[in-house]
Design an enzyme around this catalytic site. Structure first.
Site, PDB file in Angstrom:
ATOM      1  N   ASP A 330      -2.893  -6.426   3.201  1.00  8.55           N
ATOM      2  CA  ASP A 330      -2.104  -5.910   4.325  1.00  8.55           C
ATOM      3  C   ASP A 330      -3.005  -5.437   5.448  1.00  8.55           C
ATOM      4  OD1 ASP A 330      -3.069  -3.856   2.684  1.00  8.55           O
ATOM      5  OD2 ASP A 330      -1.392  -2.519   3.071  1.00  8.55           O
ATOM      6  N   ARG A 334      -7.256   1.604   5.738  1.00  2.00           N
ATOM      7  CA  ARG A 334      -6.777   2.829   5.105  1.00  2.00           C
ATOM      8  C   ARG A 334      -6.829   2.698   3.574  1.00  2.00           C
ATOM      9  NH1 ARG A 334      -0.924   1.571   7.337  1.00  2.00           N
ATOM     10  NH2 ARG A 334      -0.076   0.337   5.624  1.00  2.00           N
ATOM     11  N   ASP A 335      -6.354   3.724   2.894  1.00  2.00           N
ATOM     12  CA  ASP A 335      -6.461   3.750   1.433  1.00  2.00           C
ATOM     13  C   ASP A 335      -5.403   2.853   0.795  1.00  2.00           C
ATOM     14  OD1 ASP A 335      -4.344   5.232   2.310  1.00  2.00           O
ATOM     15  OD2 ASP A 335      -4.786   7.010   1.115  1.00  2.00           O
ATOM     16  N   GLU A 336      -5.408   1.607   1.194  1.00  2.00           N
ATOM     17  CA  GLU A 336      -4.420   0.668   0.676  1.00  2.00           C
ATOM     18  C   GLU A 336      -5.122  -0.677   0.446  1.00  2.00           C
ATOM     19  OE1 GLU A 336       0.332  -0.016   1.360  1.00  2.00           O
ATOM     20  OE2 GLU A 336      -0.758   1.305   2.681  1.00  2.00           O
ATOM     21  N   ASP A 343       3.590  -9.663   3.100  1.00  2.00           N
ATOM     22  CA  ASP A 343       2.728  -9.927   4.250  1.00  2.00           C
ATOM     23  C   ASP A 343       2.150 -11.337   4.152  1.00  2.00           C
ATOM     24  OD1 ASP A 343       3.060  -7.164   3.612  1.00  2.00           O
ATOM     25  OD2 ASP A 343       1.497  -6.632   5.023  1.00  2.00           O
ATOM     26  N   TRP A 400       9.340 -10.277  -0.184  1.00  2.00           N
ATOM     27  CA  TRP A 400       8.039 -10.011  -0.829  1.00  2.00           C
ATOM     28  C   TRP A 400       7.919 -10.937  -2.046  1.00  2.00           C
ATOM     29  CZ3 TRP A 400       9.573  -7.208   3.011  1.00  2.00           C
ATOM     30  CH2 TRP A 400       8.654  -6.472   3.729  1.00  2.00           C
ATOM     31  N   GLU A 594       0.113  -3.325  12.910  1.00  2.00           N
ATOM     32  CA  GLU A 594       1.182  -3.224  11.913  1.00  2.00           C
ATOM     33  C   GLU A 594       2.531  -2.945  12.588  1.00  2.00           C
ATOM     34  OE1 GLU A 594       0.607   0.101   9.267  1.00  2.00           O
ATOM     35  OE2 GLU A 594       1.886  -0.799   7.728  1.00  2.00           O
ATOM     36  N   HIS A 615      -3.192  -5.671  10.854  1.00  2.00           N
ATOM     37  CA  HIS A 615      -2.201  -6.142   9.890  1.00  2.00           C
ATOM     38  C   HIS A 615      -1.740  -7.509  10.383  1.00  2.00           C
ATOM     39  CE1 HIS A 615      -0.903  -2.892   7.199  1.00  2.00           C
ATOM     40  NE2 HIS A 615       0.191  -3.576   6.917  1.00  2.00           N
TER      41      HIS A 615
HETATM   42  C1  BGC Z   1       1.920  -2.173   3.649  1.00  2.00           C
HETATM   43  C2  BGC Z   1       2.732  -3.326   4.121  1.00  2.00           C
HETATM   44  C3  BGC Z   1       3.619  -3.705   2.996  1.00  2.00           C
HETATM   45  C4  BGC Z   1       4.545  -2.546   2.817  1.00  2.00           C
HETATM   46  C5  BGC Z   1       5.660  -2.740   1.885  1.00  2.00           C
HETATM   47  C6  BGC Z   1       2.843  -1.033   3.434  1.00  2.00           C
HETATM   48  O1  BGC Z   1       2.249   0.133   3.109  1.00  2.00           O
HETATM   49  O2  BGC Z   1       0.875  -1.874   4.491  1.00  2.00           O
HETATM   50  O3  BGC Z   1       2.143  -4.255   4.869  1.00  2.00           O
HETATM   51  O4  BGC Z   1       4.207  -4.927   3.049  1.00  2.00           O
HETATM   52  O5  BGC Z   1       3.873  -1.369   2.550  1.00  2.00           O
HETATM   53  O6  BGC Z   1       6.718  -2.482   2.564  1.00  2.00           O
END
Ligand code: BGC
Length: 714
Positions: A330, A334-336, A343, A400, A594, A615
């Site tokens: 994504d 950040r912490d992801e 996506d 998704w 994003e 994003h």
């Molecule tokens: C992500 C998105 C992802 C979403 C789910 C987010 O935190 O960055 O790109 O698809 O969560 O809804």
């Protein structure tokens, strides 16, 4: 694979990045030497002080429970008389990540490796990792995916630490499957300046994912400490609250004299670096940013007469590169940084046009196959790191989870590999079957959790309508794929007919742009003409701006152009008012945001809780530019451009468009331009210059022309 080697780890707690090493002599004539290696964590291997291979963040990222890639390197030419291999391992993607991190047990990093030496007399010797390997602490004092790296160039503690053989499985080992992650562009700073707050900042002029390289003449103990940012606030100060808990720091403790260093076990998403310690003044000469991403080769090029659109195209390419590190993520900061399926699903077609992503997606779809739930559900992220969070276990959000059908189909259309489609076909079917089992209302889809039209400007889109539309599309793709493969899909065809019928009777009215878009694009609207009119009205109501979110934005311009409103599609593409693609360009974006309003006109930011500036999802508009504006179309019955159809839709507001797509057959190039760029001159003519690598059908101004390979002007 790696049969003789044993998993090893460091027996002392608190050692962040242990180094495992082994020395061996080349006392007889070694003909060849191969290092086969993987790790639980990420590793950097050196032989006699030199880096082995160019894979950064090896062994890459998979769902390590089921799949762990193993790399092989020919190290013959690196050998000398007395050899020493050393491998430093850091946590990387090993322990649970991001929003799931708190729920996971910490596991130590581990190494598994073998060196196979083949002597001139044909004899082979295998040196596998085991407790005879030496473990020491390393100069990498800390390395983490989100928080960055700390390196002490003076670190010299060679104390031997216990090497522990671990009872850890090997059944999950697979040979390297994806594209390796390597270094790409090197960027020098565009500016080094002091902010109003008095902080020294380095601006690379472009947001990238990667690392930095320092070249310094320093004194022992000098410290270079920095953190990262994507944006400056309206006053020109560093803004990085949107990194959330990811600290993204770089700390380098210098040795004496000339030195060059870069991190080894982490990466950052950044445009700006803020100096946190001023003991050394960093200038543009001292620092280079290095873009790091999977080794995907560019296949598409987009250029036109509107500079701001060209910037948008560049931003799309950058966001793809910045988020293609073994897994389509994504965001990189950040912490992801997770493999969110939605996506990837919305972006996959654009991804295929921009770069050769066959190998990249093949690997990721295999990751998805192993993560598919028993009931057929597809987790929100692949690798599935959220499975510890209860409400995420089901994995059934429409758009998704539909990545399970859409991605294999797009990869098939672009690369034409039937066997690959066959390989992923069971996953496609199982996903459609899953929806049939979980829906509360047969033949439409109700009663499940969905993200909906995520990050749209209109909250009113009916989630069940969106879900049913996606369910119809996934079922249609199973039918299409099954036919390609010679499978009996009559049950799915009957299901598809029932979904369409029930969609029409349950959802006869479309009240948002997104609802109209899916009804049109998925061929579900009973009266497409009326729905297209409604869509146009809804766009006009918002003063010719869009209101769509992740799952519908890439279909919006098609829904217009396929129904006679190409002009309005261009208006949206060229719109500069918020929300629009060019709004972000006007706000200085160098990657895709994003949110449509990540950085607002009044200089404030969208909430720091979720505001990435890198994003790729909304960058999925590029597919329309390739397929409709330039008109390069894939023919479903002859995928991979085996047959070519070119149907451009010029618009004088662009002045000219020049698009190239590199295919297995050769380059396709479509150029069109107006002889008079005055947009008021409706009499100005279009000139086409079209290059095709084989026979093609051209549709120009309503006429169909068949041409052979070559360059054609009209
Ligand atoms: C992500 C998105 C992802 C979403 C789910 C987010 O935190 O960055 O790109 O698809 O969560 O809804």
């Amino acid at each position: 694979m790696l049969d003789t080697a044993k998993w090893i780890s460091c027996g002392k707690q608190g050692v962040e990045c242990p180094t495992f090493s082994y020395s061996f002599k080349n006392d007889r004539n070694i003909k060849s030497a191969v290092l086969t290696i993987t790790s639980a964590g990420v590793y950097e291997a050196k032989l006699n002080g030199k880096r082995v291979g160019d894979f950064y963040m090896a062994p890459g990222w998979t769902d390590y429970k089921f799949r762990l890639q193993v790399q092989s390197y020919d190290i013959t030419d690196m050998l000398c008389g007395d050899n020493s291999i050393s491998v430093v391992v850091g946590t990387g993607w090993w322990n649970c990540l991001g929003i799931a991190r708190a729920r996971c047990p910490e596991l130590p990093v581990m190494l598994l490796a073998e060196i196979e030496l083949t002597y001139a007399d044909g004899r082979t010797v295998v040196i596998g990792t085991d407790s005879s390997w030496k473990t020491t602490d390393s100069a990498i004092r800390y390395a983490d995916m989100y928080n960055g790296e700390t390196y002490d160039a003076n670190f010299e503690d060679h104390t031997e630490l216990p090497t522990v053989e671990m009872d850890f499985p090997k059944h999950q080992l697979i040979p390297q499957q994806g594209e390796k992650i390597i270094f790409h562009e090197r960027l020098k700073p565009a500016a080094v300046f002091t902010t109003p707050k008095g902080e020294r900042v380095i601006d690379f002029g472009q947001e990238i994912t990667g690392i930095i390289e320092l070249k310094l003449n320093a004194k022992k103990g000098d410290v270079v400490a920095m953190d990262c940012a994507e944006m400056l606030d309206k006053d020109g100060n560093v803004y990085n609250e949107n990194y959330r808990s990811a600290k993204c720091t770089i700390t380098y403790i210098c040795a004496d004299g000339e030195q060059t260093w870069h991190p080894a076990l982490t990466f950052y998403g950044f445009r700006y670096l803020r100096l946190l310690d001023n003991s050394i003044d960093i200038t543009a000469d001292n620092i280079t940013a290095i873009a790091v991403y999977s080794d995907i080769k560019q296949t598409g090029r987009l250029n036109c007469g509107v500079p701001k659109l060209n910037r948008l195209f560049d931003n799309i390419f950058w966001s793809q590169k910045d988020n293609f590190l073994d897994v389509p993520t994504d965001c990189p900061q950040r912490d992801e940084r997770l493999g969110w399926t939605g996506d990837a699903e919305v972006f996959v077609k654009t991804a295929c046009y921009n770069f050769d992503v066959k190998r990249f997606f093949t690997k990721w779809l295999d990751d998805m196959m192993v993560d598919q739930r028993e009931n057929g559900g597809i987790p929100h992220t692949v690798p599935d790191v959220l499975n510890k969070i209860e409400d995420q276990i089901i994995g059934t959000s429409c758009a998704w989870a539909d990545a399970a059908t859409i991605c294999p189909w797009e990869i098939y259309l672009h690369y034409g590999d039937k066997e690959l489609l066959r390989h992923h076909f069971p996953m496609m079917k199982k996903w459609v079957d899953c929806v049939c089992k979980i829906t509360k209302t047969p033949n439409i889809w109700t009663g499940s959790f969905h993200f909906g039209d995520w990050l749209s400007m209109d909250e009113n889109t009916n989630k069940d309508l969106l879900a049913t539309a996606y369910h119809a599309y996934s079922t249609e793709l199973v039918c299409k794929a099954g036919k390609v493969l010679g499978e009996d899909v009559s049950e799915y065809e009957a299901l598809y007919a029932r979904i369409v019928e029930n969609f029409r009777s349950t959802f006869p009215v479309y009240n948002t742009q997104a609802e109209c878009v899916v009804a049109l694009r998925f061929g579900l609207a009973a009266d497409p003409e009326a729905v297209a009119k409604k869509l146009v009205e809804l766009v006009h109501e918002r003063e010719d701006t869009l209101s769509t979110g992740f799952p519908t934005t890439h279909y919006l311009l098609y829904a217009l152009s396929e129904n006679g409103y190409t002009d309005l599609a261009y208006t949206l593409l060229l719109q500069e008012k918020f929300p629009s693609w060019l709004f972000s360009v006007n706000q200085g974006a160098t990657t895709i945001w994003e949110h449509w309003d990540g950085f607002k006109e009044d200089g404030t930011f969208w909430s720091a809780s979720m505001n990435s500036f890198n994003h790729y999802s909304f960058g999925s508009v590029a597919e329309w530019v390739y397929e409709v504006a330039a008109g390069i179309q894939r023919v479903e019955t002859a995928p991979a451009f085996e047959e070519i159809r070119i149907h451009p839709h010029p618009d004088r507001r662009l002045g000219w468009l020049d698009v190239t797509e590199k295919t297995a057959k050769g380059d396709i190039r479509v150029k069109w331009s107006y002889n008079d760029t005055d947009i008021k001159n409706t009499a100005s003519e279009v000139r086409y210059e079209i290059t095709v690598p084989c026979k093609a059908e051209l549709v120009l101004d309503g006429k169909t022309i068949c041409v052979e390979a070559g360059t054609w002007m009209f």
